[in-house]
Scaffold this motif. Structure first.
Motif, PDB file in Angstrom:
ATOM      1  N   ALA A  12       0.831  -1.204   0.000  1.00 15.87           N
ATOM      2  CA  ALA A  12       0.000   0.000   0.000  1.00 15.87           C
ATOM      3  C   ALA A  12       0.866   1.255   0.000  1.00 15.87           C
ATOM      4  O   ALA A  12       0.600   2.207  -0.746  1.00 15.87           O
ATOM      5  N   LEU A  13       1.917   1.270   0.819  1.00 14.36           N
ATOM      6  CA  LEU A  13       2.822   2.418   0.835  1.00 14.36           C
ATOM      7  C   LEU A  13       3.536   2.573  -0.508  1.00 14.36           C
ATOM      8  O   LEU A  13       3.652   3.684  -1.037  1.00 14.36           O
ATOM      9  N   LEU A  14       3.999   1.458  -1.073  1.00 16.99           N
ATOM     10  CA  LEU A  14       4.675   1.522  -2.370  1.00 16.99           C
ATOM     11  C   LEU A  14       3.710   1.957  -3.469  1.00 16.99           C
ATOM     12  O   LEU A  14       4.094   2.700  -4.379  1.00 16.99           O
ATOM     13  N   SER A  15       2.455   1.497  -3.390  1.00 17.82           N
ATOM     14  CA  SER A  15       1.464   1.874  -4.392  1.00 17.82           C
ATOM     15  C   SER A  15       1.175   3.370  -4.361  1.00 17.82           C
ATOM     16  O   SER A  15       0.924   3.980  -5.408  1.00 17.82           O
ATOM     17  N   ILE A  16       1.198   3.952  -3.163  1.00 21.54           N
ATOM     18  CA  ILE A  16       0.976   5.397  -3.056  1.00 21.54           C
ATOM     19  C   ILE A  16       2.208   6.171  -3.496  1.00 21.54           C
ATOM     20  O   ILE A  16       2.107   7.246  -4.094  1.00 21.54           O
ATOM     21  N   SER A  20       3.396   7.497 -12.107  1.00 17.52           N
ATOM     22  CA  SER A  20       4.007   8.368 -13.114  1.00 17.52           C
ATOM     23  C   SER A  20       4.919   9.397 -12.464  1.00 17.52           C
ATOM     24  O   SER A  20       5.893   9.845 -13.066  1.00 17.52           O
ATOM     25  N   THR A  21       4.615   9.773 -11.228  1.00 16.92           N
ATOM     26  CA  THR A  21       5.463  10.647 -10.424  1.00 16.92           C
ATOM     27  C   THR A  21       5.842   9.913  -9.148  1.00 16.92           C
ATOM     28  O   THR A  21       4.960   9.450  -8.420  1.00 16.92           O
ATOM     29  N   VAL A  22       7.130   9.792  -8.873  1.00 20.30           N
ATOM     30  CA  VAL A  22       7.592   9.088  -7.678  1.00 20.30           C
ATOM     31  C   VAL A  22       7.622  10.067  -6.516  1.00 20.30           C
ATOM     32  O   VAL A  22       8.161  11.171  -6.618  1.00 20.30           O
ATOM     33  N   ILE A  23       7.016   9.663  -5.411  1.00 20.29           N
ATOM     34  CA  ILE A  23       6.944  10.483  -4.207  1.00 20.29           C
ATOM     35  C   ILE A  23       7.742   9.793  -3.116  1.00 20.29           C
ATOM     36  O   ILE A  23       7.637   8.578  -2.924  1.00 20.29           O
ATOM     37  N   ALA A  24       8.536  10.546  -2.393  1.00 28.50           N
ATOM     38  CA  ALA A  24       9.341   9.984  -1.314  1.00 28.50           C
ATOM     39  C   ALA A  24       8.432   9.393  -0.238  1.00 28.50           C
ATOM     40  O   ALA A  24       7.370   9.952   0.070  1.00 28.50           O
ATOM     41  N   LEU A  25       8.860   8.268   0.346  1.00 34.02           N
ATOM     42  CA  LEU A  25       8.048   7.620   1.372  1.00 34.02           C
ATOM     43  C   LEU A  25       7.834   8.523   2.579  1.00 34.02           C
ATOM     44  O   LEU A  25       6.774   8.473   3.220  1.00 34.02           O
ATOM     45  N   SER A  26       8.815   9.372   2.888  1.00 33.89           N
ATOM     46  CA  SER A  26       8.650  10.295   4.015  1.00 33.89           C
ATOM     47  C   SER A  26       7.523  11.281   3.751  1.00 33.89           C
ATOM     48  O   SER A  26       6.722  11.591   4.652  1.00 33.89           O
ATOM     49  N   VAL A  51      -1.332  12.306  -3.074  1.00 35.39           N
ATOM     50  CA  VAL A  51      -1.354  11.188  -2.135  1.00 35.39           C
ATOM     51  C   VAL A  51      -2.763  10.915  -1.639  1.00 35.39           C
ATOM     52  O   VAL A  51      -3.255   9.774  -1.679  1.00 35.39           O
ATOM     53  N   VAL A  52      -3.436  11.955  -1.169  1.00 38.58           N
ATOM     54  CA  VAL A  52      -4.719  11.771  -0.488  1.00 38.58           C
ATOM     55  C   VAL A  52      -5.883  11.646  -1.458  1.00 38.58           C
ATOM     56  O   VAL A  52      -6.775  10.803  -1.276  1.00 38.58           O
ATOM     57  N   ASP A  53      -5.896  12.436  -2.517  1.00 42.62           N
ATOM     58  CA  ASP A  53      -7.068  12.480  -3.397  1.00 42.62           C
ATOM     59  C   ASP A  53      -6.985  11.544  -4.594  1.00 42.62           C
ATOM     60  O   ASP A  53      -8.024  11.183  -5.166  1.00 42.62           O
ATOM     61  N   LEU A  54      -5.778  11.121  -4.992  1.00 41.94           N
ATOM     62  CA  LEU A  54      -5.637  10.271  -6.173  1.00 41.94           C
ATOM     63  C   LEU A  54      -5.179   8.861  -5.827  1.00 41.94           C
ATOM     64  O   LEU A  54      -5.840   7.882  -6.178  1.00 41.94           O
ATOM     65  N   ARG A  55      -4.056   8.753  -5.134  1.00 45.60           N
ATOM     66  CA  ARG A  55      -3.464   7.425  -4.950  1.00 45.60           C
ATOM     67  C   ARG A  55      -4.023   6.669  -3.756  1.00 45.60           C
ATOM     68  O   ARG A  55      -4.091   5.438  -3.800  1.00 45.60           O
ATOM     69  N   LEU A 299       5.509  -0.316 -15.275  1.00 45.43           N
ATOM     70  CA  LEU A 299       6.229  -1.027 -16.340  1.00 45.43           C
ATOM     71  C   LEU A 299       6.486  -0.142 -17.554  1.00 45.43           C
ATOM     72  O   LEU A 299       7.566  -0.189 -18.150  1.00 45.43           O
ATOM     73  N   LEU A 300       5.489   0.666 -17.956  1.00 42.46           N
ATOM     74  CA  LEU A 300       5.623   1.513 -19.134  1.00 42.46           C
ATOM     75  C   LEU A 300       5.254   2.956 -18.802  1.00 42.46           C
ATOM     76  O   LEU A 300       4.271   3.497 -19.329  1.00 42.46           O
ATOM     77  N   PRO A 301       5.995   3.612 -17.907  1.00 40.06           N
ATOM     78  CA  PRO A 301       5.636   4.990 -17.551  1.00 40.06           C
ATOM     79  C   PRO A 301       5.858   5.914 -18.738  1.00 40.06           C
ATOM     80  O   PRO A 301       6.766   5.684 -19.556  1.00 40.06           O
ATOM     81  N   PRO A 302       5.022   6.949 -18.919  1.00 36.70           N
ATOM     82  CA  PRO A 302       3.891   7.330 -18.060  1.00 36.70           C
ATOM     83  C   PRO A 302       2.585   6.626 -18.417  1.00 36.70           C
ATOM     84  O   PRO A 302       1.561   6.944 -17.859  1.00 36.70           O
TER      85      PRO A 302
END
Length: 328
Positions: A12-16, A20-26, A51-55, A299-302
Protein backbone atom coordinates in the motif's frame (compact mmCIF):
# COMPACT_ATOMS: atom_id res chain seq x y z
CA UNK A 1 -2.03 -14.05 8.18
CA UNK A 2 0.66 -11.84 9.70
CA UNK A 3 2.74 -12.11 6.53
CA UNK A 4 -0.29 -11.15 4.44
CA UNK A 5 -1.06 -8.11 6.61
CA UNK A 6 2.58 -6.95 6.44
CA UNK A 7 2.59 -7.43 2.66
CA UNK A 8 -0.59 -5.36 2.31
CA UNK A 9 0.83 -2.51 4.40
CA UNK A 10 4.12 -2.53 2.48
CA UNK A 11 2.51 -2.70 -0.95
CA UNK A 12 0.00 0.00 0.00
CA UNK A 13 2.82 2.42 0.84
CA UNK A 14 4.68 1.52 -2.37
CA UNK A 15 1.46 1.87 -4.39
CA UNK A 16 0.98 5.40 -3.06
CA UNK A 17 4.62 6.35 -3.54
CA UNK A 18 5.22 5.00 -7.06
CA UNK A 19 3.50 5.91 -10.29
CA UNK A 20 4.01 8.37 -13.11
CA UNK A 21 5.46 10.65 -10.42
CA UNK A 22 7.59 9.09 -7.68
CA UNK A 23 6.94 10.48 -4.21
CA UNK A 24 9.34 9.98 -1.31
CA UNK A 25 8.05 7.62 1.37
CA UNK A 26 8.65 10.30 4.02
CA UNK A 27 6.32 12.65 2.14
CA UNK A 28 3.74 9.85 1.79
CA UNK A 29 3.78 9.17 5.53
CA UNK A 30 3.61 12.88 6.31
CA UNK A 31 0.67 13.44 3.95
CA UNK A 32 -1.23 10.45 5.33
CA UNK A 33 -0.55 11.57 8.92
CA UNK A 34 -1.75 15.07 8.19
CA UNK A 35 -4.90 13.77 6.47
CA UNK A 36 -5.60 11.54 9.48
CA UNK A 37 -5.44 14.52 11.82
CA UNK A 38 -2.15 13.59 13.41
CA UNK A 39 0.51 16.16 14.19
CA UNK A 40 2.39 15.88 10.94
CA UNK A 41 4.05 18.41 8.69
CA UNK A 42 2.04 19.81 5.81
CA UNK A 43 3.49 18.48 2.56
CA UNK A 44 4.16 21.42 0.25
CA UNK A 45 2.86 21.69 -3.31
CA UNK A 46 0.52 19.24 -5.02
CA UNK A 47 2.12 16.18 -3.41
CA UNK A 48 -0.41 16.06 -0.59
CA UNK A 49 -3.34 16.16 -3.00
CA UNK A 50 -1.78 13.43 -5.17
CA UNK A 51 -1.35 11.19 -2.13
CA UNK A 52 -4.72 11.77 -0.49
CA UNK A 53 -7.07 12.48 -3.40
CA UNK A 54 -5.64 10.27 -6.17
CA UNK A 55 -3.46 7.43 -4.95
CA UNK A 56 -4.96 6.63 -1.55
CA UNK A 57 -8.49 5.88 -2.90
CA UNK A 58 -6.91 3.83 -5.69
CA UNK A 59 -4.95 1.79 -3.14
CA UNK A 60 -8.04 1.22 -0.99
CA UNK A 61 -10.02 0.14 -4.05
CA UNK A 62 -7.27 -2.31 -5.05
CA UNK A 63 -7.44 -3.88 -1.58
CA UNK A 64 -11.24 -4.16 -1.68
CA UNK A 65 -11.48 -5.51 -5.24
CA UNK A 66 -8.68 -8.04 -4.72
CA UNK A 67 -10.11 -9.25 -1.42
CA UNK A 68 -13.63 -9.50 -2.84
CA UNK A 69 -12.62 -11.43 -5.97
CA UNK A 70 -10.49 -13.83 -3.92
CA UNK A 71 -13.36 -14.68 -1.57
CA UNK A 72 -15.86 -14.96 -4.44
CA UNK A 73 -13.62 -17.52 -6.14
CA UNK A 74 -13.28 -19.59 -2.97
CA UNK A 75 -17.03 -19.72 -2.34
CA UNK A 76 -17.91 -20.56 -5.95
CA UNK A 77 -15.32 -23.33 -6.04
CA UNK A 78 -16.79 -24.80 -2.85
CA UNK A 79 -20.47 -24.82 -3.79
CA UNK A 80 -19.84 -26.07 -7.35
CA UNK A 81 -17.05 -28.49 -6.37
CA UNK A 82 -15.10 -27.19 -9.36
CA UNK A 83 -11.50 -26.02 -8.94
CA UNK A 84 -11.78 -23.74 -11.98
CA UNK A 85 -14.86 -21.83 -10.81
CA UNK A 86 -14.60 -18.05 -10.74
CA UNK A 87 -16.83 -15.11 -11.80
CA UNK A 88 -15.74 -15.52 -15.44
CA UNK A 89 -17.01 -19.09 -15.59
CA UNK A 90 -20.59 -18.13 -14.69
CA UNK A 91 -21.00 -15.15 -16.99
CA UNK A 92 -21.06 -12.63 -14.16
CA UNK A 93 -18.08 -10.64 -15.42
CA UNK A 94 -19.23 -10.95 -19.05
CA UNK A 95 -22.66 -9.58 -18.20
CA UNK A 96 -21.20 -6.61 -16.37
CA UNK A 97 -18.80 -5.98 -19.24
CA UNK A 98 -21.66 -5.99 -21.77
CA UNK A 99 -23.60 -3.47 -19.69
CA UNK A 100 -20.64 -1.10 -19.47
CA UNK A 101 -19.69 -1.44 -23.12
CA UNK A 102 -23.26 -0.66 -24.18
CA UNK A 103 -22.95 2.68 -22.38
CA UNK A 104 -19.51 3.45 -23.85
CA UNK A 105 -20.39 2.61 -27.46
CA UNK A 106 -24.11 3.38 -27.83
CA UNK A 107 -26.03 5.06 -25.04
CA UNK A 108 -23.52 7.51 -23.59
CA UNK A 109 -23.30 9.10 -20.15
CA UNK A 110 -26.88 10.27 -19.72
CA UNK A 111 -26.73 9.83 -15.94
CA UNK A 112 -23.37 11.42 -15.26
CA UNK A 113 -20.47 9.65 -13.57
CA UNK A 114 -22.72 6.88 -12.23
CA UNK A 115 -23.87 5.73 -15.68
CA UNK A 116 -21.03 3.24 -16.17
CA UNK A 117 -21.23 1.62 -12.71
CA UNK A 118 -25.03 1.33 -12.89
CA UNK A 119 -24.91 -0.22 -16.38
CA UNK A 120 -22.21 -2.71 -15.35
CA UNK A 121 -24.08 -3.65 -12.20
CA UNK A 122 -27.30 -4.14 -14.17
CA UNK A 123 -25.53 -6.36 -16.71
CA UNK A 124 -23.99 -8.53 -14.00
CA UNK A 125 -27.29 -9.02 -12.19
CA UNK A 126 -29.05 -9.74 -15.50
CA UNK A 127 -26.49 -12.44 -16.29
CA UNK A 128 -27.00 -14.02 -12.87
CA UNK A 129 -30.76 -13.99 -13.35
CA UNK A 130 -30.50 -15.70 -16.74
CA UNK A 131 -28.21 -18.39 -15.31
CA UNK A 132 -30.62 -19.15 -12.47
CA UNK A 133 -33.57 -19.14 -14.88
CA UNK A 134 -31.83 -21.67 -17.12
CA UNK A 135 -30.97 -23.87 -14.15
CA UNK A 136 -34.55 -23.79 -12.88
CA UNK A 137 -35.85 -24.99 -16.27
CA UNK A 138 -33.86 -28.25 -16.31
CA UNK A 139 -34.31 -31.36 -14.23
CA UNK A 140 -31.91 -31.40 -11.32
CA UNK A 141 -30.03 -28.35 -10.06
CA UNK A 142 -26.60 -29.80 -9.38
CA UNK A 143 -23.35 -27.88 -9.79
CA UNK A 144 -22.77 -29.18 -13.31
CA UNK A 145 -26.05 -27.55 -14.47
CA UNK A 146 -24.97 -24.25 -12.94
CA UNK A 147 -21.58 -24.43 -14.64
CA UNK A 148 -23.05 -25.26 -18.07
CA UNK A 149 -25.62 -22.48 -17.79
CA UNK A 150 -22.90 -20.05 -16.70
CA UNK A 151 -20.71 -20.96 -19.66
CA UNK A 152 -23.59 -20.46 -22.08
CA UNK A 153 -24.44 -17.06 -20.61
CA UNK A 154 -20.75 -16.07 -20.59
CA UNK A 155 -20.38 -16.83 -24.29
CA UNK A 156 -23.64 -15.06 -25.07
CA UNK A 157 -22.65 -11.83 -23.31
CA UNK A 158 -19.12 -11.99 -24.74
CA UNK A 159 -20.62 -12.18 -28.24
CA UNK A 160 -22.90 -9.25 -27.39
CA UNK A 161 -19.93 -7.22 -26.16
CA UNK A 162 -17.96 -7.92 -29.34
CA UNK A 163 -20.98 -6.91 -31.46
CA UNK A 164 -21.38 -3.66 -29.53
CA UNK A 165 -17.71 -2.83 -30.05
CA UNK A 166 -17.96 -3.56 -33.79
CA UNK A 167 -21.28 -1.80 -34.40
CA UNK A 168 -20.85 1.13 -32.00
CA UNK A 169 -18.69 4.23 -32.05
CA UNK A 170 -15.23 3.12 -33.19
CA UNK A 171 -13.64 6.06 -31.41
CA UNK A 172 -14.60 4.44 -28.11
CA UNK A 173 -12.77 1.19 -28.90
CA UNK A 174 -9.72 2.17 -26.82
CA UNK A 175 -11.87 2.93 -23.79
CA UNK A 176 -13.72 -0.35 -24.23
CA UNK A 177 -10.46 -2.30 -24.53
CA UNK A 178 -9.01 -0.73 -21.40
CA UNK A 179 -12.21 -1.22 -19.39
CA UNK A 180 -12.75 -4.85 -20.41
CA UNK A 181 -9.19 -5.64 -19.28
CA UNK A 182 -9.70 -3.97 -15.93
CA UNK A 183 -8.15 -0.97 -14.27
CA UNK A 184 -8.36 1.21 -11.18
CA UNK A 185 -8.10 4.56 -12.94
CA UNK A 186 -11.71 5.44 -12.02
CA UNK A 187 -10.98 5.23 -8.28
CA UNK A 188 -12.29 8.26 -6.40
CA UNK A 189 -13.46 8.85 -2.87
CA UNK A 190 -17.08 8.86 -4.03
CA UNK A 191 -16.90 5.30 -5.43
CA UNK A 192 -14.45 3.64 -3.04
CA UNK A 193 -17.46 2.89 -0.85
CA UNK A 194 -18.93 0.77 -3.67
CA UNK A 195 -15.86 -1.45 -3.79
CA UNK A 196 -15.95 -1.77 0.00
CA UNK A 197 -19.63 -2.76 -0.21
CA UNK A 198 -18.90 -5.45 -2.80
CA UNK A 199 -16.01 -6.93 -0.82
CA UNK A 200 -17.75 -6.58 2.54
CA UNK A 201 -20.93 -8.31 1.33
CA UNK A 202 -19.20 -11.50 0.17
CA UNK A 203 -16.81 -11.50 3.14
CA UNK A 204 -19.59 -11.22 5.73
CA UNK A 205 -21.70 -13.82 3.92
CA UNK A 206 -18.82 -16.28 3.76
CA UNK A 207 -17.82 -15.87 7.40
CA UNK A 208 -21.44 -16.09 8.58
CA UNK A 209 -21.97 -19.35 6.66
CA UNK A 210 -18.53 -20.87 7.06
CA UNK A 211 -19.82 -24.01 8.82
CA UNK A 212 -22.40 -24.66 6.07
CA UNK A 213 -19.67 -24.22 3.48
CA UNK A 214 -17.46 -26.65 5.41
CA UNK A 215 -20.22 -29.25 5.09
CA UNK A 216 -19.93 -29.09 1.28
CA UNK A 217 -16.41 -30.50 1.57
CA UNK A 218 -17.83 -33.86 2.67
CA UNK A 219 -20.16 -34.08 -0.35
CA UNK A 220 -23.75 -33.10 -0.99
CA UNK A 221 -25.29 -36.15 0.70
CA UNK A 222 -23.25 -35.61 3.84
CA UNK A 223 -24.12 -31.90 3.84
CA UNK A 224 -27.83 -32.69 3.56
CA UNK A 225 -27.55 -35.17 6.44
CA UNK A 226 -25.96 -32.41 8.53
CA UNK A 227 -28.97 -30.18 7.93
CA UNK A 228 -27.56 -27.96 5.16
CA UNK A 229 -30.09 -27.20 2.38
CA UNK A 230 -27.60 -27.79 -0.42
CA UNK A 231 -29.59 -26.49 -3.42
CA UNK A 232 -30.78 -23.36 -1.60
CA UNK A 233 -27.31 -22.68 -0.21
CA UNK A 234 -25.80 -23.01 -3.67
CA UNK A 235 -28.33 -20.59 -5.18
CA UNK A 236 -27.89 -18.09 -2.35
CA UNK A 237 -24.11 -18.21 -2.63
CA UNK A 238 -24.35 -17.69 -6.37
CA UNK A 239 -26.66 -14.70 -5.96
CA UNK A 240 -24.46 -13.04 -3.33
CA UNK A 241 -21.39 -13.71 -5.49
CA UNK A 242 -23.21 -12.19 -8.48
CA UNK A 243 -24.14 -9.10 -6.47
CA UNK A 244 -20.58 -8.59 -5.23
CA UNK A 245 -19.05 -9.31 -8.64
CA UNK A 246 -21.35 -6.83 -10.35
CA UNK A 247 -20.39 -4.11 -7.88
CA UNK A 248 -16.64 -4.81 -8.16
CA UNK A 249 -16.70 -4.98 -11.96
CA UNK A 250 -18.71 -1.76 -12.10
CA UNK A 251 -15.87 0.20 -10.50
CA UNK A 252 -12.76 -1.70 -11.65
CA UNK A 253 -13.65 -3.39 -14.91
CA UNK A 254 -13.12 -7.05 -15.70
CA UNK A 255 -10.06 -8.38 -13.84
CA UNK A 256 -9.49 -12.04 -14.55
CA UNK A 257 -7.87 -14.98 -12.79
CA UNK A 258 -7.86 -13.48 -9.27
CA UNK A 259 -10.83 -15.56 -8.17
CA UNK A 260 -9.29 -18.65 -9.78
CA UNK A 261 -5.77 -18.39 -8.35
CA UNK A 262 -6.18 -17.07 -4.84
CA UNK A 263 -8.13 -20.03 -3.33
CA UNK A 264 -5.52 -22.47 -4.66
CA UNK A 265 -2.71 -20.37 -3.19
CA UNK A 266 -4.50 -20.01 0.15
CA UNK A 267 -5.56 -23.60 0.83
CA UNK A 268 -2.04 -24.99 1.45
CA UNK A 269 -1.50 -22.25 4.04
CA UNK A 270 -4.94 -21.89 5.62
CA UNK A 271 -6.36 -25.39 5.17
CA UNK A 272 -9.71 -26.34 3.61
CA UNK A 273 -12.01 -25.06 6.38
CA UNK A 274 -13.63 -21.79 5.44
CA UNK A 275 -13.16 -19.62 8.52
CA UNK A 276 -9.43 -19.32 7.91
CA UNK A 277 -9.65 -19.87 4.17
CA UNK A 278 -11.94 -16.88 3.60
CA UNK A 279 -9.74 -14.57 5.66
CA UNK A 280 -6.66 -15.85 3.85
CA UNK A 281 -8.25 -15.38 0.42
CA UNK A 282 -9.18 -11.81 1.30
CA UNK A 283 -5.63 -11.02 2.41
CA UNK A 284 -3.81 -12.61 -0.51
CA UNK A 285 -6.33 -11.35 -3.04
CA UNK A 286 -5.59 -7.82 -1.85
CA UNK A 287 -1.84 -8.53 -2.04
CA UNK A 288 -2.11 -9.82 -5.62
CA UNK A 289 -4.13 -6.87 -6.87
CA UNK A 290 -1.95 -4.28 -5.11
CA UNK A 291 1.16 -5.83 -6.66
CA UNK A 292 -0.49 -6.10 -10.09
CA UNK A 293 -1.65 -2.48 -10.02
CA UNK A 294 1.82 -1.33 -8.99
CA UNK A 295 3.34 -3.19 -11.94
CA UNK A 296 0.67 -1.88 -14.31
CA UNK A 297 1.58 1.71 -13.44
CA UNK A 298 5.37 1.34 -13.45
CA UNK A 299 6.23 -1.03 -16.34
CA UNK A 300 5.62 1.51 -19.13
CA UNK A 301 5.64 4.99 -17.55
CA UNK A 302 3.89 7.33 -18.06
CA UNK A 303 1.41 4.96 -19.72
CA UNK A 304 -0.74 2.69 -17.58
CA UNK A 305 -1.27 -0.93 -18.57
CA UNK A 306 -4.68 -2.53 -18.02
CA UNK A 307 -4.37 -4.50 -14.82
CA UNK A 308 -6.02 -7.51 -16.46
CA UNK A 309 -2.89 -7.99 -18.59
CA UNK A 310 -0.83 -8.50 -15.43
CA UNK A 311 -3.30 -10.82 -13.68
CA UNK A 312 -3.93 -12.86 -16.85
CA UNK A 313 -0.19 -13.32 -17.39
CA UNK A 314 0.29 -14.48 -13.81
CA UNK A 315 -2.84 -16.65 -14.08
CA UNK A 316 -1.66 -18.39 -17.24
CA UNK A 317 1.68 -19.20 -15.61
CA UNK A 318 -0.16 -20.43 -12.51
CA UNK A 319 -2.46 -22.78 -14.47
CA UNK A 320 0.47 -24.24 -16.43
CA UNK A 321 2.40 -24.78 -13.21
CA UNK A 322 -0.61 -26.46 -11.61
CA UNK A 323 -1.03 -28.78 -14.61
CA UNK A 324 2.64 -29.78 -14.56
CA UNK A 325 2.54 -30.39 -10.81
CA UNK A 326 -0.59 -32.56 -11.06
CA UNK A 327 0.95 -34.55 -13.90
CA UNK A 328 4.05 -35.31 -11.87
Amino acid sequence: MIAGAVAIATLALLSIAYGSTVIALSDVVAALGHAAGLDGDIVPGPVGKIVVDLRLPRTIMAICVGAGLGVIGALLQTVTRNDLADPFLFGLSSGAAAGAVSVITIFGDHFGIWTLPVAAFTGGILAAGIVLLLVSRVRGQGPERLILAGLAVSFMFTALTNYLVFAGDQRAAHSVLFWTMGGLGLARWDNVGLSALGAGTILVFGLWNHRRLDAFLAGENAAESLGVPVARMRRTTFLVAAFSTAILVSVAGVIGFVGLMIPHLSRPLAGPLHLRLIASCALFGAVLLLASDLLARTLLPPQELPIGIITSSVGAFFVVTMLIRNRS
